[in-house]
Design a protein around this motif. Sequence first.
Motif: not given
Length: 180
Positions: A104-123
């Motif tokens: 259901v979506g993709s995002m990045f955590a703490l863009n200002g200090v990190s490169h942390a790709p994240e993916h969200v799933y509805l189960a």
Amino acid sequence: MTHWPTHSTTTVYENPWIRVREDAVERPDGTAGIYGVVELRHPAVFIVPLTADDEVVLVEVVRHTTGRSLEVPAGGSDGEDLVLAAQRELREETGLVADHWEHVGSMFALNGVSHAPEHVYLARGLRSADEPAEQEAEGITAVRREPWPRVLELVADGSITDGETVAALMYAAIALGRVR
């Protein structure tokens, strides 16, 4: 300028999950600077498990960094297929499996200090797994089922403070047609 030009990169710390680097950069105003970046080695997955009774399954976890936290199940993909990682994390953290998975979506955590790709799933289509959850190693102290309206109250009253959980719930709400 579409990005900050990087002149050199130095790794200052790394382990199997993260790398911390310092980049010698040119700032948007043209001056030189050092920028610290935390990189996740593999994307993370966040799962919004929804029961047939419209309840969200949440975990209570004790975090080394922030203490007690109420969150959606989540974790690192460890280089595996993202759906398989999401299925593993749901099983490990809650003792549940799901019949239906939706990205259901993709995002990045703490863009200002990190490169942390994240993916969200509805189960959905939840049922008990054949194997027990591995909650102790994760610091999980409880698994809770909360009605969707109550989950929104928990966000509004500050009981849910994990940013990724708030974002994952928003992606799920959009996918479910509950916000426009």
